[in-house]
Design an enzyme around this catalytic site. Structure first.
Site, PDB file in Angstrom:
ATOM      1  N   ASN A 180       0.931  -1.184  -0.090  1.00  0.00           N
ATOM      2  CA  ASN A 180      -0.067   0.169  -0.030  1.00  0.00           C
ATOM      3  C   ASN A 180       0.786   1.158  -0.049  1.00  0.00           C
ATOM      4  OD1 ASN A 180      -1.782   2.255   0.394  1.00  0.00           O
ATOM      5  ND2 ASN A 180      -2.643   1.102   2.341  1.00  0.00           N
TER       6      ASN A 180
ATOM      7  N   ARG B 128      -2.497  -1.937  -3.558  1.00  0.00           N
ATOM      8  CA  ARG B 128      -3.923  -1.144  -3.463  1.00  0.00           C
ATOM      9  C   ARG B 128      -3.749  -0.103  -4.402  1.00  0.00           C
ATOM     10  NH1 ARG B 128      -5.167   3.378   0.902  1.00  0.00           N
ATOM     11  NH2 ARG B 128      -7.410   3.719   0.423  1.00  0.00           N
TER      12      ARG B 128
ATOM     13  N   HIS C 134     -12.709   3.064  -0.170  1.00  0.00           N
ATOM     14  CA  HIS C 134     -12.593   2.290   0.732  1.00  0.00           C
ATOM     15  C   HIS C 134     -13.206   0.767   0.436  1.00  0.00           C
ATOM     16  CE1 HIS C 134     -12.659   5.835   3.811  1.00  0.00           C
ATOM     17  NE2 HIS C 134     -11.330   5.395   3.444  1.00  0.00           N
TER      18      HIS C 134
ATOM     19  N   ARG D  62     -10.813  16.007   7.398  1.00  0.00           N
ATOM     20  CA  ARG D  62     -11.793  16.346   6.315  1.00  0.00           C
ATOM     21  C   ARG D  62     -13.306  16.712   6.600  1.00  0.00           C
ATOM     22  NH1 ARG D  62     -10.423  11.125   2.639  1.00  0.00           N
ATOM     23  NH2 ARG D  62      -8.934  10.665   4.489  1.00  0.00           N
TER      24      ARG D  62
ATOM     25  N   GLU E 112      -7.908  -4.994   5.189  1.00  0.00           N
ATOM     26  CA  GLU E 112      -7.772  -4.663   3.779  1.00  0.00           C
ATOM     27  C   GLU E 112      -6.674  -5.743   3.059  1.00  0.00           C
ATOM     28  OE1 GLU E 112      -8.056  -0.686   5.504  1.00  0.00           O
ATOM     29  OE2 GLU E 112      -8.983  -0.419   3.481  1.00  0.00           O
TER      30      GLU E 112
END
Ligand code: AMP
Length: 394
Positions: free
Chosen positions: A7, A90, A179, A238, A381
């Protein structure tokens, strides 16, 4: 089959080496602060953990350091780079092109490059990770697992914005969703656990980035992140949903540049903007001591999640379970309680004792008479990436 999962971010590379299909973890680690003189290298194999600080100026050097650990005689796990059968990457943005995990060839790399303007903070680094691993592990198959792929099933009415059609048709402006690897993994685990392949689920990924998905019969039907990973829930830094006229007012009325507004909404808003702190553990501790800003920020955060649960139950015409996952979703009993309180109308009733349990496994935290299950499922993940790469290659 040994699958190395990579990743690659703007200043970090995380990795895990897994044996598939047994899912045995050989080792894992990360390089943080790539580009700095004091980059941090972390490596773990079983109960052995190493940390080192050193100059790592490029992603290539970072990958060489990681390879050095993998090959190390004492703490390594391979004796030759040819032992790595595949590398699973990823990749954040696959546009509309990729709805499945894909073997990487020249065309796939060109496409990842082409989608870079849509994910400028992610795709260029994901691509660099691919180019570097091709050099270091030339014999390994390279596989891309796209964050956007799981959301390709969203119907057009859920993905299209109500702006002139030309922007959708010719400029790719639409909700893509992110995601996806996490939402796919936890929704599949929930369906397996419930023995209900048609279950109507709301999966809630709450980490530094946060998102929520309506999943019906294993398909993503609606999702809170849109064109870029900025819409929807309140995140670490965010803002999530805001009225876009605020942006025009900040530029035209308050004199900020567009670049500054982007920075404010992306890096200085969310929980950080509301409390001065982006880490939920600190915010919860301050709220416990009566800090009014933190109490309100937690309530706002949960309120936003509640709104989406209600909306997605309506979209799916039903709800069998909600699933909490990722750093906050798995660990914060406080946020879960705030989200689930006063939800009896929707059939959600939390069991406080199970909610407070510290178990790290999949668990149910609703009362016996709750119509809707409330599940906590740790996301994995990297394992999902390895699984998908394995399934593609066998
Ligand atoms: P992730 O992006 O999934 O690694 O999640 C990062 C977020 O999880 C940060 O905001 C952390 O504060 C939060 N987090 C991690 N552990 C806990 C915990 N025990 N309680 C509350 N929040 C936590």
């Amino acid at each position: 089959m040994k699958i190395l999962v990579i990743n690659a971010g703007s200043s970090s590379i995380k990795f895990k080496l897994l044996e598939m299909p047994s899912e045995i973890l050989h080792c894992e680690g990360m390089v943080e602060r790539i580009g700095a003189k004091n980059a941090l290298l972390k490596y773990s194999k079983g109960d052995k953990h190493l940390e080192a600080t050193m100059e790592v100026l490029t992603h290539k050097v970072a990958l060489e350091k990681i390879t050095g650990y993998l090959l190390d005689r004492e703490i390594g796990v391979i004796s030759d780079t040819r032992e790595i059968d595949a590398v699973g990457h990823r990749v954040v943005h696959g546009g509309n092109r990729y709805s499945k995990t894909t073997l990487i060839d020249r065309e796939v790399k060109d496409q990842i490059r082409e989608f870079s303007p849509l994910a400028p903070l992610h795709n260029p680094h994901n691509l660099e990770g691919i180019l570097m691993t091709e050099q270091v592990f030339p014999m390994a198959k390279q596989v891309a697992v796209f964050d956007t792929a799981f959301h390709q099933t969203m119907p057009v009415k859920a993905r299209k914005y109500a702006i002139p059609n030309v922007f959708y048709a010719h400029h790719g402006i639409q909700a893509y969703g992110f995601h996806g690897t996490s939402h796919k993994y936890v929704s599949e685990r929930a369906m397996d656990y419930m023995k209900h392949p048609k279950a109507k689920l709301v999966t809630i990924h709450l980490g530094n980035g946060c998102s929520i998905t309506a999943v019906s019969g294993g398909k993503s039907m609606a999702h809170s992140l849109g064109f870029a990973p900025s819409n929807g829930l309140i995140m670490g830094s965010r803002s999530g949903d805001i009225d876009h006229s605020i942006i025009f007012y900040m530029v035209e009325g308050l004199g900020y540049s567009l670049k500054e507004v982007n920075r404010i909404l992306t890096n200085e808003s969310g929980m950080l903007g509301l409390t001065g702190n982006g880490d939920l553990r600190d915010i919860e501790a301050r709220a416990e001591n009566g800090d009014a800003e933190c109490i309100l920020a937690l309530e706002m955060n949960a309120y936003r999640i509640k709104k989406y649960i209600g909306a997605y139950a309506a979209v799916m015409n039903g709800l069998d379970a909600i699933v909490f996952t990722a750093g906050i979703g798995e660990n914060s009993s406080k946020i879960r309680k705030l989200v689930c309180c006063d939800m009896e109308y929707l059939g959600i009733v939390l069991n406080n004792a199970s909610n407070n349990s510290r178990s790290k496994d999949l668990r149910e935290i609703q009362t016996d008479h709750s119509k809707v299950k409330v599940l906590v499922i740790p996301t994995k993940e990297e394992l999902e990436i390895a699984k998908q790469a394995y399934q593609l290659l066998v």
